[in-house]
Design a protein around this motif. Structure first.
Motif, short mmCIF file in Angstrom:
data_model
loop_
_atom_site.label_atom_id
_atom_site.label_comp_id
_atom_site.label_asym_id
_atom_site.label_seq_id
_atom_site.Cartn_x
_atom_site.Cartn_y
_atom_site.Cartn_z
N ALA A 179 0.86 -1.18 0.00
CA ALA A 179 0.00 0.00 0.00
C ALA A 179 0.90 1.23 0.00
O ALA A 179 2.00 1.21 0.55
N ALA A 180 0.43 2.31 -0.63
CA ALA A 180 1.25 3.51 -0.75
C ALA A 180 0.41 4.74 -0.46
O ALA A 180 -0.74 4.82 -0.91
N SER A 181 0.97 5.68 0.28
CA SER A 181 0.27 6.93 0.53
C SER A 181 1.04 8.09 -0.09
O SER A 181 2.27 8.11 -0.10
N THR A 182 0.29 9.05 -0.62
CA THR A 182 0.89 10.23 -1.24
C THR A 182 -0.11 11.37 -1.19
O THR A 182 -1.33 11.15 -1.18
N GLY A 183 0.41 12.58 -1.19
CA GLY A 183 -0.44 13.75 -1.28
C GLY A 183 -0.69 14.17 -2.72
O GLY A 183 -1.33 15.20 -2.96
N ASP A 189 -1.27 6.48 -10.83
CA ASP A 189 -0.91 5.53 -11.89
C ASP A 189 0.58 5.19 -11.82
O ASP A 189 0.98 4.04 -12.06
N TYR A 190 1.41 6.19 -11.49
CA TYR A 190 2.85 5.96 -11.33
C TYR A 190 3.12 4.93 -10.24
O TYR A 190 3.90 3.99 -10.42
N LEU A 191 2.43 5.07 -9.11
CA LEU A 191 2.64 4.16 -7.99
C LEU A 191 2.09 2.77 -8.30
O LEU A 191 2.69 1.76 -7.89
N ARG A 192 1.00 2.69 -9.01
CA ARG A 192 0.50 1.37 -9.44
C ARG A 192 1.53 0.69 -10.34
O ARG A 192 1.75 -0.52 -10.26
N GLY A 193 2.17 1.49 -11.20
CA GLY A 193 3.19 0.94 -12.07
C GLY A 193 4.39 0.40 -11.31
O GLY A 193 5.07 -0.52 -11.78
N LEU A 194 4.66 0.96 -10.13
CA LEU A 194 5.76 0.48 -9.30
C LEU A 194 5.38 -0.77 -8.51
O LEU A 194 6.26 -1.44 -7.97
N GLY A 195 4.07 -1.05 -8.43
CA GLY A 195 3.65 -2.27 -7.74
C GLY A 195 2.68 -2.08 -6.59
O GLY A 195 2.30 -3.05 -5.94
N ALA A 196 2.28 -0.83 -6.32
CA ALA A 196 1.32 -0.61 -5.23
C ALA A 196 -0.07 -1.10 -5.65
O ALA A 196 -0.51 -0.85 -6.78
N THR A 197 -0.75 -1.80 -4.77
CA THR A 197 -2.09 -2.31 -5.06
C THR A 197 -3.16 -1.58 -4.27
O THR A 197 -4.35 -1.77 -4.54
N GLN A 198 -2.76 -0.76 -3.32
CA GLN A 198 -3.71 0.04 -2.53
C GLN A 198 -3.12 1.43 -2.38
O GLN A 198 -1.94 1.58 -2.06
N LEU A 199 -3.94 2.46 -2.60
CA LEU A 199 -3.46 3.84 -2.56
C LEU A 199 -4.25 4.64 -1.54
O LEU A 199 -5.48 4.53 -1.45
N LEU A 200 -3.53 5.46 -0.77
CA LEU A 200 -4.13 6.31 0.24
C LEU A 200 -3.67 7.74 0.01
O LEU A 200 -2.56 7.99 -0.47
#
Length: 330
Positions: A179-183, A189-200
């Protein structure tokens, strides 16, 4: 006559503060038993702090910033290193206490150097640099504390920064649920491309709470942010889970309670890449060339710059406006 070369130098005196490209000579370099012809460095948050007029990290002036170095040995008085050998160095006060990587030559202690690991080029090593090493060291420490793929989701905060984005990619490559969090909603989409499956969103992980613990969500966490975000991670990590604290972009203060530690058995690990012991450092660098080498390492390089472009990029990294890694070409 001593060889002259280009360097980016910050200086402060009675005449004021200056930061820019200058000509130095080998005689200007500090003490050390290995001289390195620098090929690449990188831009980190700490480098941005080093370039501020009122820098909280630089201990003496003039200073050559650049906490990362990759290059080839030019001269060595230590039998561990020979001329022409490819080497890397991070931390150890480079760029804050001792001239760092923003120069065509650097002179350092042999104890600070590692042979360039098999599986990495010099450019790839600086695409990792301190940020990548910190991410890898965080994973190493979490695994030393028992974390394994399949244990549950691992939350990486500040996920579009250098440490965070590299950690997401490394964890996904090892088979973890990430899971990845960002403001920055535009970077999902960039984080999904790196492998994150959950975004906060940032607001999801930084809001204050009166509760000492909340619903158990994370098997572990890697936090380069600190402050309220670290407090959130501690409140929401599962029983027996571990949080690796490796940064402070969200602030120095931590407001929490002892409840996560004594009720859920949560562990909080401090991650220090600057003075990391040699045996641990060598292990982590070896893994960076093998199982921890990010699959999207080349794509993590957002830009490659020269010395004259450093002020603009360091200003942007302090403002949180840089995605991924910036490489400095010497």
């Amino acid at each position: 006559m001593s060889k002259s070369f280009n360097a980016f130098v910050v200086n402060k005196s009675d005449a004021g503060f200056s930061a820019g490209v200058q000509q130095l000579t080998l005689d200007d370099l500090p003490a050390g038993n290995v001289t390195v012809r620098v090929r690449y460095s990188s831009v980190n948050y700490k480098d941005g702090l080093a370039c501020l007029p009122e820098s909280p990290v630089v201990t003496a002036y003039p200073m050559v910033p650049g906490i990362d170095i990759a290059g080839t040995v030019a001269e060595s008085d230590d039998p561990r290193f020979t001329a022409g050998q490819e080497v890397v160095a991070i931390g150890r006060g480079l760029g804050t206490d001792h001239f760092g990587g923003y120069a065509e030559y650097a002179r350092v202690s042999a104890d600070w150097l590692e042979p360039l690991p098999e599986g990495l080029t010099a450019k790839e090593a600086m695409a990792l640099g301190t940020a990548g090493f910190t991410a890898a060291l965080s994973i190493q420490r979490l695994e030393d504390n028992g974390l394994r793929p399949g244990d549950g989701p691992v939350l990486v905060t500040g996920a579009t920064g250098g440490v965070g984005s590299t950690a997401v990619n490394m964890l996904a490559g090892l088979g973890y649920e990430v899971a990845a969090s960002t403001g920055k909603a535009e970077e999902h989409d960039y984080l999904r491309g790196l492998g994150a499956t959950q975004l906060l969103g940032r607001e999801d992980v930084s809001a204050a709470s009166p509760a000492p613990v909340e619903a158990e969500r994370w098997a572990a966490g890697i936090d380069p942010v600190g402050g309220d975000t670290l407090a959130y991670l501690l409140r929401t990590t599962r029983y027996g889970g571990t949080v690796a604290s490796c940064g402070l972009t969200g602030g120095l203060a931590l407001t929490t309670t002892v409840v996560p530690f004594i009720v859920r058995g949560v562990s909080l690990l401090g991650i220090d890449s600057v003075m990391c012991p040699e045996n641990v450092r060598a292990t982590v660098w070896r893994r960076l060339g093998t199982d921890l080498k990010p699959k999207s390492l080349a794509e993590s390089i957002s830009q490659e710059i020269g010395l004259d472009e450093i002020p603009e990029v360091t200003s942007r990294i302090l403002a949180g406006a840089v995605r991924g890694r910036t490489i400095v070409r010497l």
